[in-house]
Design a protein around this motif. Structure first.
Motif, mmCIF file in Angstrom:
data_model
loop_
_atom_site.group_PDB
_atom_site.id
_atom_site.type_symbol
_atom_site.label_atom_id
_atom_site.label_comp_id
_atom_site.label_asym_id
_atom_site.label_seq_id
_atom_site.Cartn_x
_atom_site.Cartn_y
_atom_site.Cartn_z
ATOM 1 N N UNK A 156 45.047 19.586 16.791
ATOM 2 C CA UNK A 156 44.734 20.951 17.218
ATOM 3 C C UNK A 156 45.038 21.987 16.139
ATOM 4 N N UNK A 157 45.875 21.635 15.173
ATOM 5 C CA UNK A 157 46.263 22.589 14.134
ATOM 6 C C UNK A 157 45.819 22.143 12.741
ATOM 7 N N UNK A 158 44.713 21.445 12.664
ATOM 8 C CA UNK A 158 44.227 20.978 11.365
ATOM 9 C C UNK A 158 43.828 22.116 10.435
ATOM 10 N N UNK A 159 43.623 23.306 10.970
ATOM 11 C CA UNK A 159 43.269 24.433 10.118
ATOM 12 C C UNK A 159 44.495 24.985 9.384
ATOM 13 N N UNK A 160 45.647 24.469 9.706
ATOM 14 C CA UNK A 160 46.888 24.842 9.043
ATOM 15 C C UNK A 160 46.786 24.508 7.554
ATOM 16 N N UNK A 161 47.414 25.301 6.713
ATOM 17 C CA UNK A 161 47.320 25.054 5.270
ATOM 18 C C UNK A 161 48.213 23.908 4.799
ATOM 19 N N UNK A 162 48.996 23.350 5.692
ATOM 20 C CA UNK A 162 49.892 22.236 5.344
ATOM 21 C C UNK A 162 49.375 21.005 6.056
ATOM 22 N N UNK A 163 48.453 20.316 5.463
ATOM 23 C CA UNK A 163 47.795 19.174 6.097
ATOM 24 C C UNK A 163 48.563 17.875 5.853
ATOM 25 N N UNK A 164 48.473 16.985 6.791
ATOM 26 C CA UNK A 164 48.990 15.632 6.558
ATOM 27 C C UNK A 164 48.095 14.964 5.533
ATOM 28 N N UNK A 165 48.659 14.112 4.739
ATOM 29 C CA UNK A 165 47.889 13.460 3.689
ATOM 30 C C UNK A 165 46.952 12.402 4.245
ATOM 31 N N UNK A 166 47.401 11.670 5.233
ATOM 32 C CA UNK A 166 46.582 10.572 5.716
ATOM 33 C C UNK A 166 47.050 10.145 7.102
ATOM 34 N N UNK A 167 46.120 9.739 7.905
ATOM 35 C CA UNK A 167 46.417 9.059 9.164
ATOM 36 C C UNK A 167 45.667 7.746 9.072
ATOM 37 N N UNK A 168 46.373 6.655 9.150
ATOM 38 C CA UNK A 168 45.735 5.372 8.926
ATOM 39 C C UNK A 168 46.148 4.360 9.976
ATOM 40 N N UNK A 169 45.320 3.367 10.142
ATOM 41 C CA UNK A 169 45.607 2.294 11.079
ATOM 42 C C UNK A 169 44.980 1.018 10.537
ATOM 43 N N UNK A 170 45.684 -0.083 10.687
ATOM 44 C CA UNK A 170 45.171 -1.378 10.247
ATOM 45 C C UNK A 170 45.479 -2.427 11.296
ATOM 46 N N UNK A 171 44.584 -3.361 11.462
ATOM 47 C CA UNK A 171 44.826 -4.541 12.283
ATOM 48 C C UNK A 171 44.699 -5.736 11.360
ATOM 49 N N UNK A 172 45.790 -6.472 11.195
ATOM 50 C CA UNK A 172 45.808 -7.578 10.250
ATOM 51 C C UNK A 172 46.410 -8.821 10.899
ATOM 52 N N UNK A 173 46.002 -9.980 10.427
ATOM 53 C CA UNK A 173 46.531 -11.240 10.944
ATOM 54 C C UNK A 173 47.819 -11.579 10.209
ATOM 55 N N UNK A 174 48.927 -11.617 10.944
ATOM 56 C CA UNK A 174 50.229 -11.917 10.360
ATOM 57 C C UNK A 174 50.997 -12.878 11.241
ATOM 58 N N UNK A 175 51.930 -13.587 10.627
ATOM 59 C CA UNK A 175 52.868 -14.388 11.412
ATOM 60 C C UNK A 175 53.973 -13.465 11.915
ATOM 61 N N UNK A 176 54.812 -13.979 12.783
ATOM 62 C CA UNK A 176 55.934 -13.187 13.284
ATOM 63 C C UNK A 176 56.888 -12.824 12.136
ATOM 64 N N UNK A 177 57.146 -13.773 11.225
ATOM 65 C CA UNK A 177 58.024 -13.513 10.085
ATOM 66 C C UNK A 177 57.421 -12.475 9.139
#
Length: 192
Positions: free
Chosen positions: A123-144
């Motif tokens: 809602x405040x993306x017009x702010x002059x202090x923007x977050x650098x990145x919003x990212x999400x990944x789904x990857x295949x991993x073991x529990x370890x």
């Protein structure tokens, strides 16, 4: 997160989990996490509660290690509190019938708080202090491998938390930054 904390995030046990799972306590912790240190009176105003109620619940949160006195606000009439990081990483708490409902309530509260915080950011993306990145990944991993990913990512976050502890909150160069780290197995998607 860039909160001013003196203690590293700690794991919580069954008693602490049950104490934290109270809706007002979770709401107060959220305000302290999002907005920084506050007094019982300030929390009462923010949440529409009496300072007597918030004061009582702050003492319960303190008893279980979720909040502590804010060293930047010593002396004076009112006691200032700040959030202390914690982790809910004991899988047994979700399996134990005595703690499962409290653990799920806390997790639901965390998810709701994250959604609300991210919606406010959008809602405040017009702010002059923007977050650098919003990212999400789904990857295949073991529990370890998942555990290793979490440990290594936490280490990077802790480096920046250490930097933040030395900073003055009123300095205009700094903003409170929220960092989410979620690593969980996805629910199976039904295949047609």
């Amino acid at each position: 997160m860039a909160e001013d904390k003196t203690r590293e995030p700690h794991g919580i046990g069954a008693d602490a989990l049950k104490a934290f799972a109270h809706p007002l306590r979770m709401a107060m912790y959220s305000v302290l996490t999002n907005d920084g240190p506050a007094t019982a009176t300030m929390l009462g105003r923010a949440l529409g509660e009496s300072s007597g109620q918030t004061s009582y619940h702050l003492r319960q949160l303190e008893r279980h290690g979720f909040v502590e006195d804010d060293p930047a606000h010593t002396g004076g009439r009112e006691r200032w509190w700040r959030a202390v990081g914690f982790s809910l990483d004991d899988a047994d708490l979700l399996q134990d019938p005595d703690t499962a409902s409290s653990a799920r309530a806390v997790l639901r509260s965390v998810v709701a708080d994250r959604a609300q915080t991210m919606s406010a950011w959008v809602d405040h993306l017009d702010d002059d202090w923007q977050a650098q990145v919003a990212t999400s990944s789904s990857i295949l991993l073991t529990q370890d491998e998942t555990a290793d990913l979490i440990t290594r990512t936490r280490a990077v976050i802790e480096e920046f938390e250490t930097l933040a502890r030395e900073r003055e909150p009123g300095d205009g160069r700094y903003r409170r930054i929220r960092v989410h780290l979620d690593a969980f197995p996805l629910a199976p998607t039904p295949r047609a």
